[in-house]
Design a protein around this motif. Structure first.
Motif, PDB file in Angstrom:
ATOM      1  N   GLY A 169       0.828  -1.195   0.000  1.00 27.41           N
ATOM      2  CA  GLY A 169       0.000   0.000   0.000  1.00 27.41           C
ATOM      3  C   GLY A 169       0.865   1.249   0.000  1.00 27.41           C
ATOM      4  O   GLY A 169       2.003   1.207   0.453  1.00 27.41           O
ATOM      5  N   ASP A 179      -3.511   0.096  -2.536  1.00 31.69           N
ATOM      6  CA  ASP A 179      -3.932  -0.533  -1.294  1.00 31.69           C
ATOM      7  C   ASP A 179      -4.029  -2.040  -1.470  1.00 31.69           C
ATOM      8  O   ASP A 179      -4.708  -2.528  -2.379  1.00 31.69           O
ATOM      9  CB  ASP A 179      -5.289   0.063  -0.875  1.00 31.69           C
ATOM     10  CG  ASP A 179      -5.663  -0.365   0.540  1.00 31.69           C
ATOM     11  OD1 ASP A 179      -4.737  -0.719   1.307  1.00 31.69           O
ATOM     12  OD2 ASP A 179      -6.855  -0.359   0.863  1.00 31.69           O
ATOM     13  N   ILE A 213      -2.150  -4.634  -2.485  1.00 32.53           N
ATOM     14  CA  ILE A 213      -1.914  -5.304  -3.773  1.00 32.53           C
ATOM     15  C   ILE A 213      -1.027  -6.529  -3.587  1.00 32.53           C
ATOM     16  O   ILE A 213       0.083  -6.438  -3.057  1.00 32.53           O
ATOM     17  CB  ILE A 213      -1.278  -4.316  -4.762  1.00 32.53           C
ATOM     18  CG1 ILE A 213      -2.279  -3.180  -4.965  1.00 32.53           C
ATOM     19  CG2 ILE A 213      -0.893  -5.016  -6.055  1.00 32.53           C
ATOM     20  CD1 ILE A 213      -2.176  -2.428  -6.204  1.00 32.53           C
ATOM     21  N   VAL A 255      -6.652  -0.264  -6.244  1.00 31.54           N
ATOM     22  CA  VAL A 255      -6.933  -1.605  -5.743  1.00 31.54           C
ATOM     23  C   VAL A 255      -6.941  -2.573  -6.923  1.00 31.54           C
ATOM     24  O   VAL A 255      -7.440  -2.249  -8.000  1.00 31.54           O
ATOM     25  CB  VAL A 255      -8.297  -1.651  -5.008  1.00 31.54           C
ATOM     26  CG1 VAL A 255      -8.612  -3.073  -4.545  1.00 31.54           C
ATOM     27  CG2 VAL A 255      -8.288  -0.675  -3.843  1.00 31.54           C
ATOM     28  N   THR A 297      -8.500  -5.244  -8.779  1.00 25.33           N
ATOM     29  CA  THR A 297      -9.860  -5.783  -8.747  1.00 25.33           C
ATOM     30  C   THR A 297      -9.965  -7.109  -9.462  1.00 25.33           C
ATOM     31  O   THR A 297     -10.913  -7.864  -9.230  1.00 25.33           O
ATOM     32  CB  THR A 297     -10.869  -4.805  -9.359  1.00 25.33           C
ATOM     33  OG1 THR A 297     -10.429  -4.514 -10.676  1.00 25.33           O
ATOM     34  CG2 THR A 297     -10.949  -3.533  -8.555  1.00 25.33           C
TER      35      THR A 297
END
Lengths: 254, 334, 351
Positions: free
Chosen positions: A9, A19, A21, A211, A213
């Motif tokens: 992060g 954040d 990862i 983020v 996803t």
């Protein structure tokens, strides 16, 4: 050689840029990084290159933390081609590529014929050997991007990080650069804008608001629901009758 | 040689002294190309500069003064009583408001860089707008361009007549012509006497240089230029100034001074302590220890004359300086 | 094949310039010793030097002997050291900040050094225990920090659009520190024009003696040596700070070492000679024009040109107006300002 991000992060002025990862780059894999503008692609590449230290989590190279490795050791393994790296200096293409040998040289190990051979090989690899003595300022955008890749190759890295290398290039040069990267056989993380180009990667990672996803093979990631959620577009898949490959057409969601 | 001419001059001045009249107001006179009008004898005079202040004291005008400023040395002992009754507005450059607050009828100054086109206190126009008459001593504007060089540049050599004019004009303005004429006559007589005394010493081809100060001990020194007041003093006593620059106080390299090798070196004594070289003892220490200046004839033979800085201004102390220099030369010839 | 040609060409180019280094290092100060305010025959100059160095024992006027050995030679050596030091400082700043207009004078570093020096000398900071050059170094670093910080705050930094920002910040910094210097001098000034300010604002080599030579040479050797040690790192800044970092350069440490060494050189030069402008700005460009952008050649050539330039400028300052010496900053500005204009125009023409 594996590059891994463990729950990393990064915050700047209380704003979260990245954040949580988690990411593993497999050997010889081409990992595409996609996401809207400002989703954190460039920042993630800088963290993976060890240029920026994460606020939380860590990046490791073969299990060793990057932030505990000397920068020179990192640069011998990881090469980064950043966006907008320009110069006003009067410098030849070969001199620019020679910069790639920097992590291998020091006062006790001066420039040698072996270094010159690396530079020659890198120039030949990107098909710029004939332009070696040209002034940097005379190169076209595509040639500059290839020269940057040659400079990265001169570092003799096992991992290549590319930040939107096709930006601002005309379509032919875009394809040339992508072909070149595909042929290098290096572990590569490549940030891309064009989703059709992204489909050529082995895997894709999707960033949204810092983020991760989705991550997986392109056909799994470029699903209609993900595209709608992340990019706000509706995608229609078309099949090219010429070679049977998949293409996507996008429309904004009303 | 100059004796008879001076005698004639003296006779002339004496004659005018005898015929001195009370000043008639309104008085109109020319000051450095500006026409000044005094409707009546001025009150509340504020003087900017030790020279103008001491001239006013010598003219016995302390009771008409509201302030003085810009001091270099202590006031002359014989003028201390007068000085006690006048407010010292500032040791240095006074502010414009502190001057005009005194409602002065007359503001004389010794330097055009105090009141002039680039006046540190103000311009003539600024004073005129408030109905105040500013006055610059002709010694600092005649034959001198104060907008060139850090202390101005001489267009023509300093002329002692401008000092007599300055005293004379200030005497007329203050309606003190008798005292003015007497003061001028006294100074002229002393000048003639000292010049005659120096001539009698008969020193052949003597040269000199005048060191005022230096920004840093070893930097190029500020030397008296070829046309300023110190140059006039040297010339009057038969000494050749080795510095030829037109600037009032140019910086001249020690290399140039040492190679010119003057027979006499004059160094200034002052109360100011801005630079180490302001101290006359520091000057002497440098001259005797520096590898080059210590080889100069004047240093080796100790022909160094110490002179008050204020005596190098065009002031009533100028003749004191001339006498001190001649005294020192007297020592040299022996 | 092409690579071979390149190497040979590089070697062919490299060999002769190295011969110039010892030649110029000896010849330039000799020129400074031979020419001055007053004409002294070359034979006398030679004999004076032979007397001092070889103990030759020629019979000479002690004044001539003293002028050449005690005034002119140390002055030429300090001028050379100062020129090389300021030029290297300019080169390093231009490379680190990726800005063709960077130089210790324009960025206010010289002005900061002047303020620091004046604080020690005139305002008596440190109670006589702090040497003037230490005050100058603190002033130089404060100015550099202020200017870079101001540039960053105004959206500059080392990015391309920061180029204008840092120059603007430099102008603001110079004005501020020059005003502070004037203020400190004026506050302690007496009933005279504050002409001492001229020295700190324009530079003056006339007070240089042998005591200054050691300090100046030490500072320049450290600055040039530090730059020379980091030639590859400096090259790596060609495409910016991030690119240098990705090439394995420990950017923070390299920047700190180089900025400290060059600020120290600037500070020492300012404490000896006052602020001299345009050397750091113009000389690196002249060197690049001659030998290209690689620092392995650029660093020594910049130092050499800087050395020769300031020695020659000082000779000109002494002989231009007979019987009077101009502040050397006037001469460097007279040459530097037009050269600066050329750089500006060329920068605009560049793609």
């Amino acid at each position: 050689m594996t590059l891994q991000a463990h729950d990393i992060g990064l915050r700047v002025r209380r704003r979260s840029l990245l954040d949580g990862i988690d990411l593993t780059l497999a050997p010889a894999e081409i990992l595409g990084l996609i996401g809207p503008n400002g989703s954190g692609k460039s920042t993630l590449l800088r963290l993976l290159a060890g240029l920026v230290r994460p606020d939380s989590g860590q990046v490791t190279l073969d299990g060793r933390r990057l932030d505990q490795m000397p920068r020179r050791q990192i640069a011998r393994r990881i090469a980064l081609v950043a966006q907008n790296a320009e110069t006003a200096d009067r410098i030849t293409v070969r001199d620019a590529v020679r910069l790639g040998r920097t992590p291998w040289l020091d006062a006790l190990r001066p420039w040698s014929d072996a270094d010159e051979a690396h530079v020659a090989r890198a120039l030949a690899r990107v098909d710029l050997a004939h332009l070696g003595d040209r002034d940097w300022s005379t190169l076209s955008g595509g040639e500059r991007q290839r020269a940057h890749i040659a400079r990265a190759l001169a570092q003799n890295p096992q991992i290549l990080l590319l930040d939107e290398p096709t930006n601002h290039l005309d379509i032919r040069h875009q394809l040339e650069v992508l072909d070149l990267v595909a042929d290098l056989g290096l572990s590569t993380v490549i940030a891309l804008h064009d989703l059709n180009q992204a489909m050529r990667c082995d895997r894709l990672a999707v960033l949204q608001h810092g983020v991760l996803t989705a991550i997986g093979p392109p056909e799994e990631v470029l699903r209609a629901d993900i595209l709608a959620r992340v990019f706000g577009v509706q995608a229609t898949v078309l099949i090219d009758s010429h070679d049977g490959s998949r293409l996507m057409r996008f429309q904004p969601i009303g | 040689m100059t004796g008879p001419i001076l005698a004639a001059l003296l006779a002339l001045t004496a004659a005018s002294a005898v015929g001195a009249q009370p000043t008639e107001y309104p008085l109109t006179l020319d000051n450095c190309g500006h026409q000044l009008i005094f409707p009546a004898r001025p009150d509340n005079v504020v003087s900017i500069g030790q020279t103008t202040t001491e001239i006013l004291y010598a003219l016995d005008q302390a009771d008409r003064m509201a302030g003085n400023s810009l001091w270099f040395n202590a006031v002359l002992p014989e003028l201390q009583d007068q000085d006690a009754g006048v407010e010292r507005i500032s040791d240095n450059t006074p502010s414009f408001e502190s001057v005009v607050n005194k409602r002065p009828g007359f503001v004389p100054t010794m330097f055009e860089w105090m009141i002039g086109a680039q006046g540190a206190v103000g311009t003539r126009e600024q004073f005129a707008d408030l109905g105040i008459t500013a006055y610059v001593m002709p010694t600092d504007c005649h034959g001198k361009d104060n907008l060139v060089g850090s202390d101005g540049t001489r267009i023509a050599p300093f002329d002692i007549q401008t000092l007599w004019d300055s005293i004379g004009q200030m005497a007329i303005i203050m309606d003190a012509q008798d005292r003015g004429s007497a003061l001028i006559a006294d100074l002229q007589a002393r000048e003639a006497a000292v010049v005659e005394r120096a001539g009698a010493m008969n020193i052949p081809d003597a040269s000199a240089a005048v060191w005022f100060s230096s920004a840093e001990m070893e930097l190029d020194p500020y030397m008296a230029g070829g046309m300023g007041v110190p140059a006039w003093m040297l010339e009057r006593l038969g000494l050749r100034n080795v510095v030829t620059s037109d600037e009032e106080w140019p910086t001249v390299g020690w290399e140039t001074v040492a190679r010119a090798d003057p027979s006499v070196l004059v160094i200034a004594r002052m109360d100011r302590r801005r630079f180490p070289a302001d101290d006359v003892d520091e000057k002497l220490r440098f001259l005797r220890s520096d590898p080059v200046t210590s080889q100069m004839t004047a240093v080796k033979k100790d022909r160094i004359v110490i002179l008050d800085a204020e005596a190098m201004h065009a002031s009533i102390r100028l003749i004191d300086g001339l006498e001190a220099l001649a005294d020192a030369m007297n020592g040299l010839s022996r | 094949m092409t690579a071979d040609v390149g190497v040979h060409a590089a070697r062919r180019l490299r060999a002769p310039p190295w011969l110039w280094v010892p030649l110029l290092i000896v010849a330039a100060p000799l020129l400074g010793a031979a020419m001055g305010e007053t004409p002294i025959p070359l034979s006398t100059v030679w004999q004076a030097l032979a007397n001092q160095i070889l103990g030759a024992g020629y019979a000479l006027d002690p004044i001539d002997q003293g002028i050449i050995w005690s005034y002119r030679l140390p002055r030429a050596l300090v001028a050379g050291a100062c020129g090389a030091g300021l030029a290297i400082s300019g080169l390093v700043l231009q490379t680190l900040l990726r800005n063709a207009l960077a130089d210790p004078y324009l960025l206010g570093i010289s002005a900061g050094a002047s303020t620091g020096a004046v604080l020690v000398v005139i305002a008596g900071l440190g109670g006589g225990l702090v040497p003037m050059s230490a005050g100058a170094l603190l002033g130089a670093l404060a100015a550099f920090g202020l200017v870079v910080g101001l540039a960053r705050l105004s959206g500059g930094g080392t990015s391309a659009r920061g180029a204008a920002q840092i120059v603007l910040a430099g102008i603001a910094g110079s004005q501020l520190f020059n005003a502070l210097t004037s203020f400190i001098i004026a506050r302690s000034a007496n009933a005279e024009q504050a002409r001492g300010i001229m020295f700190w604002l324009l530079g003056n080599l006339s007070g240089v003696r042998w005591e200054d030579v050691g300090l100046a040479l030490t500072a320049v050797v450290i600055a040039v040596g530090t730059a020379f040690w980091h030639v590859r790192a400096l090259d790596a800044f060609t495409f910016g700070t991030q690119s240098a970092a990705s090439l394995g350069v420990p950017v923070g440490r390299v920047q700190a070492a180089l900025v400290l060494a060059t600020a120290a050189a600037t500070a020492v030069m300012v404490s000896i000679t006052g602020a001299i402008g345009f050397v750091g700005l113009v000389v690196p460009h002249a060197a690049r024009f001659l030998v290209g952008s690689r620092h392995a050649r650029l660093v020594p050539v910049t130092a050499l040109i800087g050395m020769v330039f300031l020695i020659v400028a000082d000779v000109v300052a002494r002989i231009l107006v007979p019987g009077q010496t101009l502040p050397i900053g006037v001469v460097t500005a007279l040459i530097g300002a037009p050269a600066f204009a050329v750089i500006l125009v060329r920068a605009r023409c560049a793609p």
